[in-house]
Design a protein around this motif. Structure first.
Motif, PDB file in Angstrom:
ATOM      1  N   PRO A   1       0.829  -1.345   0.001  1.00 33.48           N
ATOM      2  CA  PRO A   1       0.009   0.099   0.043  1.00 33.48           C
ATOM      3  C   PRO A   1       0.833   1.073  -0.082  1.00 33.48           C
ATOM      4  O   PRO A   1       2.233   1.274   0.568  1.00 33.48           O
ATOM      5  CB  PRO A   1      -0.885  -0.015   1.320  1.00 33.48           C
ATOM      6  N   PHE A   2       0.215   2.288  -0.168  1.00 34.72           N
ATOM      7  CA  PHE A   2       0.961   3.560  -0.170  1.00 34.72           C
ATOM      8  C   PHE A   2       1.193   3.979   1.041  1.00 34.72           C
ATOM      9  O   PHE A   2       0.537   3.291   2.107  1.00 34.72           O
ATOM     10  CB  PHE A   2       0.038   4.978  -0.874  1.00 34.72           C
ATOM     11  N   ILE A   3       2.125   4.809   1.330  1.00 33.06           N
ATOM     12  CA  ILE A   3       2.200   5.451   2.705  1.00 33.06           C
ATOM     13  C   ILE A   3       1.768   6.841   2.675  1.00 33.06           C
ATOM     14  O   ILE A   3       1.734   7.454   1.701  1.00 33.06           O
ATOM     15  CB  ILE A   3       3.960   5.120   3.124  1.00 33.06           C
ATOM     16  N   PRO A   4       1.548   7.455   4.056  1.00 30.10           N
ATOM     17  CA  PRO A   4       1.130   8.811   3.911  1.00 30.10           C
ATOM     18  C   PRO A   4       1.933   9.809   3.328  1.00 30.10           C
ATOM     19  O   PRO A   4       1.347  10.600   2.718  1.00 30.10           O
ATOM     20  CB  PRO A   4       0.976   9.105   5.609  1.00 30.10           C
ATOM     21  N   GLU A   5       3.160   9.830   3.166  1.00 28.23           N
ATOM     22  CA  GLU A   5       4.021  10.446   2.609  1.00 28.23           C
ATOM     23  C   GLU A   5       3.596  10.797   0.910  1.00 28.23           C
ATOM     24  O   GLU A   5       3.940  11.709   0.372  1.00 28.23           O
ATOM     25  CB  GLU A   5       5.480  10.488   2.673  1.00 28.23           C
ATOM     26  N   GLU A   6       3.082   9.636   0.618  1.00 25.86           N
ATOM     27  CA  GLU A   6       2.576   9.657  -0.835  1.00 25.86           C
ATOM     28  C   GLU A   6       1.665  10.384  -1.154  1.00 25.86           C
ATOM     29  O   GLU A   6       1.357  10.638  -2.568  1.00 25.86           O
ATOM     30  CB  GLU A   6       2.668   7.987  -1.343  1.00 25.86           C
ATOM     31  N   LEU A   7       0.711  10.955  -0.563  1.00 30.33           N
ATOM     32  CA  LEU A   7      -0.614  11.280  -0.899  1.00 30.33           C
ATOM     33  C   LEU A   7      -0.498  13.101  -0.582  1.00 30.33           C
ATOM     34  O   LEU A   7      -1.767  13.456  -0.495  1.00 30.33           O
ATOM     35  CB  LEU A   7      -1.719  10.702   0.030  1.00 30.33           C
ATOM     36  N   TYR A   8       0.414  13.602  -0.648  1.00 25.39           N
ATOM     37  CA  TYR A   8       0.467  14.974  -0.172  1.00 25.39           C
ATOM     38  C   TYR A   8       1.133  15.878  -1.270  1.00 25.39           C
ATOM     39  O   TYR A   8       1.990  16.707  -0.758  1.00 25.39           O
ATOM     40  CB  TYR A   8       1.090  15.391   1.373  1.00 25.39           C
ATOM     41  N   ALA A   9       1.001  15.624  -2.465  1.00 23.34           N
ATOM     42  CA  ALA A   9       1.789  16.349  -3.393  1.00 23.34           C
ATOM     43  C   ALA A   9       0.943  16.650  -4.654  1.00 23.34           C
ATOM     44  O   ALA A   9       0.238  15.794  -5.064  1.00 23.34           O
ATOM     45  CB  ALA A   9       3.055  15.703  -3.756  1.00 23.34           C
ATOM     46  N   ALA A  10       1.524  17.957  -5.482  1.00 23.95           N
ATOM     47  CA  ALA A  10       0.631  18.341  -6.492  1.00 23.95           C
ATOM     48  C   ALA A  10       1.872  18.303  -7.607  1.00 23.95           C
ATOM     49  O   ALA A  10       2.842  18.500  -7.379  1.00 23.95           O
ATOM     50  CB  ALA A  10      -0.113  19.570  -6.254  1.00 23.95           C
ATOM     51  N   TRP A  11       1.535  17.570  -8.882  1.00 21.42           N
ATOM     52  CA  TRP A  11       2.072  17.822  -9.941  1.00 21.42           C
ATOM     53  C   TRP A  11       2.329  19.301 -10.475  1.00 21.42           C
ATOM     54  O   TRP A  11       1.230  19.794 -10.662  1.00 21.42           O
ATOM     55  CB  TRP A  11       1.604  16.938 -10.981  1.00 21.42           C
ATOM     56  N   ILE A  12       3.368  19.811 -10.687  1.00 25.52           N
ATOM     57  CA  ILE A  12       3.337  21.252 -11.093  1.00 25.52           C
ATOM     58  C   ILE A  12       4.551  21.386 -12.312  1.00 25.52           C
ATOM     59  O   ILE A  12       4.879  22.556 -12.425  1.00 25.52           O
ATOM     60  CB  ILE A  12       3.787  21.944  -9.914  1.00 25.52           C
ATOM     61  N   GLY A  13       4.453  20.456 -13.139  1.00 25.96           N
ATOM     62  CA  GLY A  13       5.080  20.691 -14.462  1.00 25.96           C
ATOM     63  C   GLY A  13       6.325  19.853 -14.667  1.00 25.96           C
ATOM     64  O   GLY A  13       6.853  19.040 -13.710  1.00 25.96           O
ATOM     65  N   ILE A  14       7.094  19.910 -15.709  1.00 30.50           N
ATOM     66  CA  ILE A  14       8.072  19.230 -16.075  1.00 30.50           C
ATOM     67  C   ILE A  14       9.419  19.587 -15.791  1.00 30.50           C
ATOM     68  O   ILE A  14      10.350  18.621 -15.540  1.00 30.50           O
ATOM     69  CB  ILE A  14       8.259  18.718 -17.845  1.00 30.50           C
ATOM     70  N   GLY A  15       9.698  20.592 -15.251  1.00 27.27           N
ATOM     71  CA  GLY A  15      10.852  21.076 -14.749  1.00 27.27           C
ATOM     72  C   GLY A  15      11.911  21.442 -15.693  1.00 27.27           C
ATOM     73  O   GLY A  15      12.041  21.063 -16.790  1.00 27.27           O
ATOM     74  N   PRO A  16      13.193  21.791 -14.987  1.00 28.25           N
ATOM     75  CA  PRO A  16      14.308  22.306 -15.964  1.00 28.25           C
ATOM     76  C   PRO A  16      14.967  20.952 -16.658  1.00 28.25           C
ATOM     77  O   PRO A  16      15.414  21.060 -17.730  1.00 28.25           O
ATOM     78  CB  PRO A  16      15.343  22.948 -14.759  1.00 28.25           C
ATOM     79  N   GLN A  17      14.808  19.810 -16.047  1.00 29.37           N
ATOM     80  CA  GLN A  17      15.500  18.767 -16.688  1.00 29.37           C
ATOM     81  C   GLN A  17      14.366  17.906 -17.251  1.00 29.37           C
ATOM     82  O   GLN A  17      14.811  16.835 -17.876  1.00 29.37           O
ATOM     83  CB  GLN A  17      16.046  17.518 -15.595  1.00 29.37           C
ATOM     84  N   GLY A  18      13.277  18.269 -17.431  1.00 32.42           N
ATOM     85  CA  GLY A  18      12.252  17.459 -18.149  1.00 32.42           C
ATOM     86  C   GLY A  18      11.670  16.279 -17.172  1.00 32.42           C
ATOM     87  O   GLY A  18      11.024  15.330 -17.832  1.00 32.42           O
ATOM     88  N   ALA A  19      12.167  15.866 -16.148  1.00 31.36           N
ATOM     89  CA  ALA A  19      11.942  14.893 -15.458  1.00 31.36           C
ATOM     90  C   ALA A  19      10.767  15.086 -14.585  1.00 31.36           C
ATOM     91  O   ALA A  19      10.360  13.897 -14.062  1.00 31.36           O
ATOM     92  CB  ALA A  19      13.194  14.261 -14.689  1.00 31.36           C
ATOM     93  N   GLY A  20      10.177  16.149 -14.323  1.00 35.47           N
ATOM     94  CA  GLY A  20       9.010  16.378 -13.649  1.00 35.47           C
ATOM     95  C   GLY A  20       9.497  17.067 -12.220  1.00 35.47           C
ATOM     96  O   GLY A  20      10.252  16.860 -11.638  1.00 35.47           O
TER      97      GLY A  20
END
Length: 470
Positions: free
Chosen positions: A211-230
């Motif tokens: 299962p997921f752990i709590p730390e996995e459920l508190y983040a928003a995706w905000i783009g690809i970034g400078p290296q294109g890796a996210g």
């Protein structure tokens, strides 16, 4: 949790419109990669007047507001008939803070709220993260210099069973209102994923996705970034009031991107999709169901759960057929399972569906214990007539061999076991149990999943099947 940056990035870019690109992603532990840095160029808002209040004034303001919201839900419980339990639970949760204000509303809670620019004292039970006045960059990332979107003084954090704490409307919030920026730490996706894998290995000796752990459920995706890796915005260990916005199958707010910086990522704020009544929770769609690897794991766990229950399902089928051959009764299904101390909640839901003729799509689970409530909730995902017809068919359940593909799960119980699989993974949605989070109580049981009436979940390319962000 597996490395999946390129595939996930492509998916987000293709299916998410510009104002909804904050698909929730796994979050990391804040202390692993060193101290956070706040770009000095971010334009900070001046301290709001409500943050200048002394603690006794802020505490009294918080208590009075929660008392008023509790009264609203108490009045609603008197008018909701068989569904009054949910409204009553909301009222009691809000009132509980007022009744124990000396313990639950502390100066630490007010210091947290002041730092985060909020108008009310944060309850003691929600003090698990560092307050932020602006997002911070880590892993060499720089947060854009756009002015911080302030937190609306019309939102308050309070207990929200069964979701822990939630973000409530302390006043009516008109459609199109910006409620505040979703703050956290901007993290490089690849570094952040490695930290999650390390945490899983440390805590349970495995990197398995579920299962997921709590730390996995508190983040928003905000783009690809400078290296294109996210890039993700991690709000697990540090954030503001917006981190308390829970997921709903009928969200009344959404993420809206702004402040795209030179490194190719952006910031996000929470904006209302409709008028929100006082006392409702602010809710969003975190979209986990449409993360490719997460969906694959949900389906795998669904097949595992169904396989485990095959023996019990066979015994139920025998009982149903026996009843059909005599007087059409299914009385005795519960008795047949009485000796099965390990009967799963899914099996108990099947029995409940066979013994009931009522529509359970939105019914309140009543006042039972946690297991009773879960069984009643799972009952929603079974059509009693369809279930009985399947069990009465002599061709049904002729084998107890393991099911290896979710497509092998029969239609009569597919929705049930899909929801069970999501619970194992850790992306359950129970918004239908909380009228403050979902007034119509129509819930898919899985974070981000469209309602079953619009999407059967069988298509391997769900993005093509369901217009889930509409």
């Amino acid at each position: 949790f597996t490395q999946r940056a390129p595939r996930t990035i492509d998916f987000c870019m293709l299916v998410m419109p510009a104002d909804s690109q904050a698909l929730k992603r796994p979050a990391s532990q804040a202390a692993v990669a060193g101290p956070a840095k706040r770009p000095s160029a971010i334009l900070m808002q001046s301290t709001p007047e409500w943050c200048k209040s002394p603690f006794p004034v802020a505490k009294q303001r918080t208590v009075e507001t929660l008392q008023e919201l509790s009264s609203i839900w108490q009045e609603r419980s008197a008018t909701e008939g068989n569904n009054s339990a949910g409204a009553q639970a909301v009222s009691e949760a809000l009132r509980s803070v007022c009744e124990d204000a000396s313990t639950l509303l502390t100066e630490d809670g007010w210091a947290w709220s002041r730092q985060a620019g909020a108008a009310y004292v944060l309850p003691r039970g929600a003090l698990g993260s560092k307050p932020l006045a602006a997002s911070e960059g880590r892993d060499g990332l720089i947060v854009s210099t756009a002015p911080v979107e302030p937190t609306d003084p019309g939102v308050i954090v309070a207990p929200a069973p069964p979701c822990g704490h939630g973000l409530y409307a302390a006043k009516a919030l008109p459609k199109g209102s910006s409620l505040g920026e979703y703050l956290g730490e901007a993290r490089a996706y690849d570094i952040w994923v490695k930290e999650i894998k390390d945490l899983k290995r440390q805590r349970r000796g495995s990197e398995e996705a579920a299962p997921f752990i709590p730390e996995e459920l508190y983040a928003a995706w905000i783009g690809i970034g400078p290296q294109g890796a996210g890039v993700v915005l991690d709000a697990f260990a540090a954030g503001n009031y917006m981190r308390f916005a829970n997921c709903s199958c009928a969200p009344n707010a959404k993420f809206h991107e702004f402040g795209r910086g030179s490194q190719g990522h952006y910031r996000v704020k929470v904006v209302t999709k409709r008028d929100i009544q006082r006392g409702e929770q602010v809710s969003v769609n975190y979209g986990w169901y449409y993360d490719p690897e997460t969906l694959e794991e949900v389906r795998r766990q669904a097949a595992i759960a169904y396989t485990k229950d095959l023996g019990s399902l066979n015994r139920i089928a025998q009982n149903v057929r026996l009843g059909a051959s005599t007087n059409g009764s299914v009385v005795g299904a519960s008795a047949l399972l009485a000796g099965e101390e390990e009967a799963s909640e899914a099996i108990l839901a099947v029995v409940a569906a066979l013994e009931s003729t009522s529509d359970a799509t939105t019914a309140s689970p009543g006042d039972g214990g946690p297991r009773d409530i879960e069984v009643a909730f799972l009952r929603r995902f079974l059509d009693a007539a369809k279930l009985r017809a399947w069990l009465e068919d002599p061709k049904t359940l002729t084998s107890t061999e393991a099911v290896e593909d979710f497509q092998q799960i029969p239609d009569a119980v597919w929705f049930l076991y899909e929801v069970v699989g999501a619970a194992v993974v850790g992306i359950s949605c129970r918004c239908g149990l909380d009228p403050s989070l979902n007034p119509k109580r129509l819930c898919s049981g899985i974070i981000g999943r469209p309602l079953q009436v619009t999407c059967d979940g069988r298509n391997r390319e769900l993005a093509a099947e369901c217009d889930w962000l509409a």
